[in-house]
Design a protein around this motif. Structure first.
Motif, PDB file in Angstrom:
ATOM      1  N   GLY A   1       0.899   3.843  -3.121  1.00  0.00           N
ATOM      2  CA  GLY A   1       0.525   5.242  -2.915  1.00  0.00           C
ATOM      3  C   GLY A   1       1.562   6.195  -3.468  1.00  0.00           C
ATOM      4  N   LEU A   2       2.834   5.932  -3.204  1.00  0.00           N
ATOM      5  CA  LEU A   2       3.891   6.811  -3.716  1.00  0.00           C
ATOM      6  C   LEU A   2       4.051   6.673  -5.227  1.00  0.00           C
ATOM      7  CD1 LEU A   2       6.539   6.537  -0.869  1.00  0.00           C
ATOM      8  CD2 LEU A   2       5.243   8.564  -1.535  1.00  0.00           C
TER       9      LEU A   2
ATOM     10  N   LEU B   1       0.831  -1.206   0.000  1.00  0.00           N
ATOM     11  CA  LEU B   1       0.000   0.000   0.000  1.00  0.00           C
ATOM     12  C   LEU B   1       0.868   1.259   0.000  1.00  0.00           C
ATOM     13  CD1 LEU B   1      -2.843  -0.995   2.481  1.00  0.00           C
ATOM     14  CD2 LEU B   1      -3.063  -0.565   0.023  1.00  0.00           C
ATOM     15  N   ARG B   2       1.923   1.242   0.786  1.00  0.00           N
ATOM     16  CA  ARG B   2       2.807   2.406   0.829  1.00  0.00           C
ATOM     17  C   ARG B   2       3.465   2.623  -0.525  1.00  0.00           C
ATOM     18  NH1 ARG B   2       8.149   2.642   1.774  1.00  0.00           N
ATOM     19  NH2 ARG B   2       8.965   4.698   2.329  1.00  0.00           N
TER      20      ARG B   2
ATOM     21  N   ILE C   1      -1.598  16.547  -3.461  1.00  0.00           N
ATOM     22  CA  ILE C   1      -0.798  16.189  -2.280  1.00  0.00           C
ATOM     23  C   ILE C   1       0.058  17.371  -1.840  1.00  0.00           C
ATOM     24  CG2 ILE C   1       1.129  14.748  -1.500  1.00  0.00           C
ATOM     25  CD1 ILE C   1      -0.041  12.510  -3.267  1.00  0.00           C
TER      26      ILE C   1
ATOM     27  N   LEU D   1       1.602   6.087  -7.358  1.00  0.00           N
ATOM     28  CA  LEU D   1       0.511   6.876  -7.950  1.00  0.00           C
ATOM     29  C   LEU D   1       0.816   8.371  -7.851  1.00  0.00           C
ATOM     30  CD1 LEU D   1      -2.589   4.906  -6.603  1.00  0.00           C
ATOM     31  CD2 LEU D   1      -1.698   4.935  -8.946  1.00  0.00           C
ATOM     32  N   ALA D   2       1.363   8.785  -6.697  1.00  0.00           N
ATOM     33  CA  ALA D   2       1.718  10.196  -6.530  1.00  0.00           C
ATOM     34  C   ALA D   2       2.792  10.613  -7.531  1.00  0.00           C
ATOM     35  CB  ALA D   2       2.201  10.452  -5.106  1.00  0.00           C
TER      36      ALA D   2
END
Length: 403
Positions: free
Chosen positions: A370-371, A366-367, A384, A373-374
């Motif tokens: 998330g990064l 998940l971490r 963000i 996608l960012a």
């Protein structure tokens, strides 16, 4: 026995750290007769703070940003690097201020310089009185808060702002409880000289035991926060300057060349605190009297300055409506204004820190996702960045930047 004569004010701010001085200055500038009560000979503080987005807007309106900028370094890029060595690792991500049309995210300044600049501004403000001392007793009445210092000075005020830290005497007097917790980590904090220019890039290495952050200071200097297991943090702190510099250079992958230790080192065990209410019985909580969490994402003082902004906003709104600035309705207004922001930021920092400590594959996935996608979705990147600097919800009007 004759009762001591009390000095009367609209607002008493207890505590003269960065949040406390900012609160006293802003309340005085907002037209309230204000007193700041705290020992003025504070311990030397070599830590630094990244003042971001809305915080710089507030400090500019208070007339102190130019002096702070002259002592600090601008932050134009935020770089995140995963060095956990785990099976699933996040990609390296660079966030640039220019992506949202800014010259920089903000400035990094030593806490000592922040105190110097705010203290000088406070001394030059006509309706702001500074009292050197500790509050010994607190009496909270229906109409006034009555504070007595260790030297016997008595101060009465309609509103008391508690900026007296995590062991706040005012918070205790108001009967406000707290939730506390600890982390299996300590932070080693110091400043370094570096061989290679930092180019105003802040780099955050994410390791198995916490972040290792290199934040620009003026010249070829950086501030360092290394979060580690407590025993390892103490071991590093006990090294001589040369050995410590070599170890930190190794952990930084020689990104900025050779290091030289440029300040005393400090070690802080990491813990968290959140007040159950943010105002009650003429007391409003500011900074670490209200919330404490790990030094992740430069959120601490920036959150405290949003407390300060709302302190002024709700008090001014009450004054305009002819209400008691420290009365139950105004306290409830402040509590509502701060609850969502503090709860969300505390949860985000706690989750980000614990995610680094987790060896579970779902947490790593998940971490990393998330990064990733960012890194690859520009609208998400910009969202963000903007929310990190100036949250859409939880930012007072005085801190909102003009687009």
């Amino acid at each position: 026995m004759t009762a001591p004569v009390a000095a009367a004010f609209d607002v008493a701010v207890v505590g003269a750290g960065p949040s406390g001085l900012a609160a006293a200055l802003l309340m005085a500038q907002s037209g309230f007769r204000t007193v700041s009560i705290a020992p003025q000979a504070l311990p030397a503080d070599h830590r630094t703070t990244a003042l971001l987005g809305g915080s710089t807007a507030l400090l500019e309106r208070m007339g102190v940003l130019e002096a702070l900028t002259a002592r600090g370094a601008e932050l134009r890029t935020m770089r995140l690097v995963d060095v956990t060595g785990r099976l699933i690792r996040a990609p390296e991500v660079d966030f640039h201020a220019r992506e949202i049309g800014r010259g920089s995210f903000g400035i990094n300044v030593t806490n000592g310089d922040i105190l110097d600049v705010l203290g000088a501004a406070a001394d030059a403000t006509p309706n702001l009185t500074r009292i050197d001392g500790m509050v010994e007793t607190v009496e909270l009445g229906e109409r006034l808060a009555r504070l007595t210092t260790a030297s016997g000075a008595v101060i009465e005020a309609k509103l008391a702002a508690a900026a007296d830290g995590r062991r706040s005497r005012l918070r205790e007097a108001a009967g406000i409880g707290v939730k506390t917790w600890t982390y299996p980590q300590s932070a080693l904090i110091l400043n370094l000289k570096c061989e290679v220019p930092h180019d105003e890039v802040s780099t955050e290495f994410h390791g198995r035991h916490g972040p290792f952050v290199l934040v620009p200071l003026p010249g070829n200097r950086i501030s360092v926060v290394l979060v580690e297991q407590p025993a390892e943090a103490e071991r590093l702190a006990a090294l001589d300057d040369a050995a410590l510099a070599r170890e930190l250079e190794r952990r930084a992958h020689s990104l900025l060349g050779r290091f030289t230790v440029d300040s005393p080192r400090q070690v802080y065990p990491l813990s968290g605190l959140t007040a159950q209410r943010f105002a009650d019985r003429r007391v409003m909580l500011i900074g670490e009297a209200a919330h404490v969490f790990p030094p992740v994402g430069a959120q601490g003082l920036n959150l405290g300055l949003r407390d300060v902004g709302f302190l002024a906003e709700v008090a001014v709104r009450a004054r305009r409506a002819g209400r008691d600035i420290g009365g139950p309705e105004t306290c409830a207004d402040f509590d509502r204004a701060r609850r969502g922001d503090v709860t969300l930021r505390t949860a985000m920092v706690d989750m980000a820190d614990r995610a680094l400590l987790s060896d579970h594959l779902p947490a790593q996935l998940l971490r990393g996702l998330g990064l990733a996608l960012a890194d690859r979705i520009p609208p998400l990147r910009r969202l963000i960045i903007r929310e990190g600097l100036t949250p859409t919800f939880g930012t007072p009007r005085v801190m909102r930047e003009v687009s």
